[in-house]
Structure formats: C-alpha cells, structure tokens
Design a protein around this motif. Structure first.
Motif, mmCIF file in Angstrom:
data_model
loop_
_atom_site.group_PDB
_atom_site.id
_atom_site.type_symbol
_atom_site.label_atom_id
_atom_site.label_comp_id
_atom_site.label_asym_id
_atom_site.label_seq_id
_atom_site.Cartn_x
_atom_site.Cartn_y
_atom_site.Cartn_z
ATOM 1 N N ALA A 189 32.749 47.063 48.576
ATOM 2 C CA ALA A 189 33.053 47.071 47.148
ATOM 3 C C ALA A 189 31.858 46.596 46.334
ATOM 4 C CB ALA A 189 34.259 46.172 46.870
ATOM 5 N N ARG A 190 31.916 46.831 45.027
ATOM 6 C CA ARG A 190 30.880 46.313 44.140
ATOM 7 C C ARG A 190 30.893 44.783 44.163
ATOM 8 N NH1 ARG A 190 32.254 47.162 39.090
ATOM 9 N NH2 ARG A 190 34.359 47.880 39.557
ATOM 10 N N ALA A 191 29.734 44.187 43.892
ATOM 11 C CA ALA A 191 29.607 42.732 44.001
ATOM 12 C C ALA A 191 30.572 41.987 43.073
ATOM 13 C CB ALA A 191 28.166 42.320 43.708
ATOM 14 N N SER A 192 30.909 42.602 41.945
ATOM 15 C CA SER A 192 31.751 41.925 40.953
ATOM 16 C C SER A 192 33.243 42.046 41.222
ATOM 17 C CB SER A 192 31.454 42.485 39.563
ATOM 18 O OG SER A 192 31.727 43.886 39.522
ATOM 19 N N VAL A 193 33.625 42.826 42.221
ATOM 20 C CA VAL A 193 35.048 43.087 42.477
ATOM 21 C C VAL A 193 35.710 41.859 43.098
ATOM 22 C CG1 VAL A 193 36.679 44.496 43.787
ATOM 23 C CG2 VAL A 193 34.687 45.556 42.728
ATOM 24 N N GLN A 194 36.892 41.520 42.575
ATOM 25 C CA GLN A 194 37.677 40.415 43.122
ATOM 26 C C GLN A 194 38.657 40.958 44.149
ATOM 27 O OE1 GLN A 194 39.225 39.016 39.264
ATOM 28 N NE2 GLN A 194 38.134 37.106 39.641
ATOM 29 N N LEU A 195 38.835 40.248 45.253
ATOM 30 C CA LEU A 195 39.832 40.611 46.256
ATOM 31 C C LEU A 195 40.871 39.509 46.351
ATOM 32 C CD1 LEU A 195 37.331 42.470 47.380
ATOM 33 C CD2 LEU A 195 38.772 42.542 49.409
ATOM 34 N N VAL A 196 42.132 39.892 46.278
ATOM 35 C CA VAL A 196 43.228 38.936 46.432
ATOM 36 C C VAL A 196 44.248 39.536 47.380
ATOM 37 C CG1 VAL A 196 42.913 37.954 44.127
ATOM 38 C CG2 VAL A 196 44.493 39.854 44.444
ATOM 39 N N SER A 197 45.037 38.698 47.998
ATOM 40 C CA SER A 197 46.099 39.186 48.873
ATOM 41 C C SER A 197 47.445 38.833 48.261
ATOM 42 C CB SER A 197 45.981 38.570 50.272
ATOM 43 O OG SER A 197 46.140 37.160 50.214
ATOM 44 N N SER A 198 48.462 39.608 48.620
ATOM 45 C CA SER A 198 49.800 39.349 48.092
ATOM 46 C C SER A 198 50.853 39.805 49.083
ATOM 47 C CB SER A 198 50.016 40.069 46.751
ATOM 48 O OG SER A 198 50.065 41.480 46.943
ATOM 49 N N ALA A 199 52.018 39.220 48.981
ATOM 50 C CA ALA A 199 53.194 39.660 49.717
ATOM 51 C C ALA A 199 54.220 40.094 48.682
ATOM 52 C CB ALA A 199 53.752 38.531 50.585
ATOM 53 N N MET A 200 54.738 41.315 48.805
ATOM 54 C CA MET A 200 55.692 41.875 47.845
ATOM 55 C C MET A 200 55.137 41.867 46.418
ATOM 56 S SD MET A 200 58.302 42.948 49.514
ATOM 57 C CE MET A 200 59.562 43.156 48.243
ATOM 58 N N GLY A 201 53.815 42.014 46.273
ATOM 59 C CA GLY A 201 53.207 42.112 44.952
ATOM 60 C C GLY A 201 53.335 40.882 44.091
ATOM 61 N N ALA A 202 53.609 39.733 44.690
ATOM 62 C CA ALA A 202 53.854 38.516 43.918
ATOM 63 C C ALA A 202 52.535 37.837 43.562
ATOM 64 C CB ALA A 202 54.749 37.560 44.710
ATOM 65 N N LEU A 203 51.981 38.236 42.416
ATOM 66 C CA LEU A 203 50.760 37.629 41.909
ATOM 67 C C LEU A 203 50.998 37.129 40.489
ATOM 68 C CD1 LEU A 203 48.025 40.175 43.071
ATOM 69 C CD2 LEU A 203 48.374 37.866 43.952
#
Length: 353
Positions: free
Chosen positions: A203-217
């Motif tokens: 990915a681009r250097a500025s891209v944030q990666l997060v993880s989620s279960a059932m889309g709970a963010l």
C-alpha cells in the motif's frame, strides 16, 4: 463560504463486510447526522433496508439514498451528481456523507467526480475506506466466495466484465486511505499480523491499516481523515489499465453492453418462521443443495416483534435482529442469486418447508 461537507467512500468486494461496518457506524455516529448513498445490487433493496434498520435519529430514512441503475462510477451524470446536489440543497444538510460503492467497479472514477463544478465547492472526499475479508486474504483469495463476486458482476450489465477481479481488488487497495481487515476474529494473532503486514507492504506509505470483527470500528476511526482525495488522484491511480468511464452519457451506453444471462436472481416469500437457528441451518442446506451463490433478506419470527436479517455469501450465514416490522407485512422475504438454471420451484419449496 460554509465549510465543505466531508464524504467517505467505502468500497470492498461482496461479503467483505461493508454493510455491517456501515450499520455499526450509523448506530454509533456520536451525534453526527450522516447521509448515506448506496449502490445496490439485486431485486430487493435489502442492503438499504438493513441500513435503515439502525433505528437512530442520526440515520433517518430520508437520509438514505439507493442508486440501483448500475455501477455508480458509470452513472455519474445521471445519478450521482443529481443525488449529491439534492443532499447539499437541503436546509438540514448532513454533517457527513457516506457512499457505499458496489465494490464491483473502480473507486477512482467516483473520486474524480468530486471535481465536478456542481459539487466541488461544497463537498470533499474525507477518505476512501477499502474493506477486505481478512480470512479470505489470509488464504490467498480476494473474497470469501470469488464465484459469488463474479456472479454479481455478471448480473450487472453496467460495469466492466473484462478485467480480472484480482486486478480490481488491487485497484481498490491502491485508492484506499484506510484498509479495514475485517473478520479478524476468524484469524489467529499470527495470521492477522502477517496479513496486515503483507497488505501494508503493497500500500501507499500514508495508508492506515486497521482490523475489525463484524465491522465494529469507532466513528472517530473511520471519519475525519480529511484527505481531500479528489485532489490527490495521481497518488491513487489505477494500477491496471481499464476501459474509460467517459462523462458523456452516450459514451456510457456505448461501453456497457454485456451479457448477464448466465446468472439470475429471484425473491422467495414465505410466512413466519418459528426457530431462527433451525431456519438458518435449513437455508444453509438449501444453499449447498442448489449451489446458490448469494442469499439475503429478512425473516419474521413467531412471537418476535423484530425482524431477523439474514445474509449468506456461499455457505457462510450471518443473522441478527435489527428492527421492528412496524406497518410492513410480517413475512419472510429472501433474494436468491445464482447461476442461470436454478431450480426455482425446488428452492422455493425447500425454503418454505
């Protein structure tokens, strides 16, 4: 001049969890008044109804608009721009706009549309969120059920059917400001770490990666990136060459003539059910027996005022109670999507048993 309204574009393939993520966002908006534009597929506006079920004053039914005339990036002039103009002209303008794409077409042409004079001075892209199925990516696939994704694309004659879906997946990642690795609860900590590292490396250097279960963010994670993506298209250009999406409506007609007779969808209606768990097992068995690619809809459960939402991608079934039926008929309605030649009579009989 009033500050521009921020808009978040959410993309990702069928089954990645876009609708679940958006529903959680709407239900936990923190007082924000959010308008939602949905690019729908199917005979029944199930995704829209699922999202309307959030039951919160911040996501009223009049704030949810469904566009069902084909892929959103191919109908910019006819659908998207007028819809945006209508939202922006309202006396109670939304605080934020969320756009759920079908995930079957490139997000880049949609982002470029925010440079149109009709809306460029009033709204800007806060960020592009690409939702991926973490379990599938860990196993070397771009979606839980790649065949179901292909079926959904083949059934929509407004989009590019030539580009390999794996390349579209790469272009979704290339356009992202945030990549959400969903279904993290199905992965070990080692698998999740490895998958996120692999996605981050591409990915681009500025891209944030997060993880989620059932889309709970939290809403504060998804909203407020303020990237102004429409002014930064060079950095998020398509990795692969695709057909052009011209602004001229006549050119749209010229480019999008595709045969989708290989797939079909229909709605099955039946009375109330008595046992949700048993019914989901029954649905799973019908899916296996008839090679159904995608099934989604609602069930009325005897003695329960809330409707049961059912969504199945391949053999995986998610179900939950979302909202009261109110004045709508207490019945069970399911959209069935599969390859042409489905034994509709047998499927209806099996689902109604």
């Amino acid at each position: 001049m009033p500050a521009k309204i921020q808009a978040t574009v959410i993309t990702g393939f069928l089954g990645a969890g876009k609708t679940t993520l958006i529903r959680h966002l709407l239900a936990n908006a923190g007082g924000r008044r959010i308008a939602l534009i949905i690019n729908e597929f199917g005979d029944l506006g199930v995704d829209g109804d699922i999202l309307k079920g959030c039951g919160d004053a911040t996501c009223r039914e009049e704030d949810i608009v469904e566009l069902s005339n084909g892929c959103i990036c191919c109908t910019v002039a006819e659908d998207f721009i007028p819809t945006m103009e209508a939202l922006l002209a309202r006396p109670d303008r939304p605080d934020h706009i969320v756009i759920e794409t079908s995930g079957l077409a490139l997000p880049q042409p949609l982002i470029r549309a925010f440079n149109w004079p009709a809306i460029s001075t009033k709204v800007t892209v806060d960020g592009v969120v690409t939702v991926v199925d973490g379990k599938a990516v860990t196993e070397g696939r771009f979606a839980h059920d790649e065949t179901a994704v292909a079926a959904a694309r083949a059934a929509d004659d407004s989009i590019d059917h030539e580009t390999p879906l794996a390349e579209l997946f790469e272009d979704q990642l290339a356009c992202a400001d945030m990549i959400v690795v969903n279904k993290s609860d199905l992965l070990t900590s080692t698998e999740l770490s490895s998958t996120m590292e692999a996605l981050k490396s591409g990915a681009r250097a500025s891209v944030q990666l997060v993880s989620s279960a059932m889309g709970a963010l939290p809403a504060d994670v998804l909203l407020g990136m303020q990237t102004g993506a429409e002014a930064d298209m060079e950095a998020r250009h398509e990795v692969h060459h695709h057909h052009h999406h011209d602004d001229d409506a006549e050119d749209d007609d010229h480019h999008h003539h595709h045969d989708h007779d290989d797939f079909e969808s229909f709605v099955v209606t039946r009375p109330e059910i008595t046992d949700p768990k048993a019914f989901c097992l029954q649905v799973a068995e019908v899916i296996r027996a008839h090679d159904i690619l995608r099934l989604k809809g609602f069930a009325a459960v005897t003695g329960k005022p809330m409707r049961l939402t059912i969504q199945a991608v391949g053999p995986r079934i998610d179900s939950y109670f979302d909202q009261p039926f109110g004045s709508t008929p207490r019945e069970t309605r399911l959209v069935v999507i599969g390859q042409a030649g489905l034994d509709r009579a047998a499927i209806e009989k099996a689902l109604s048993a």
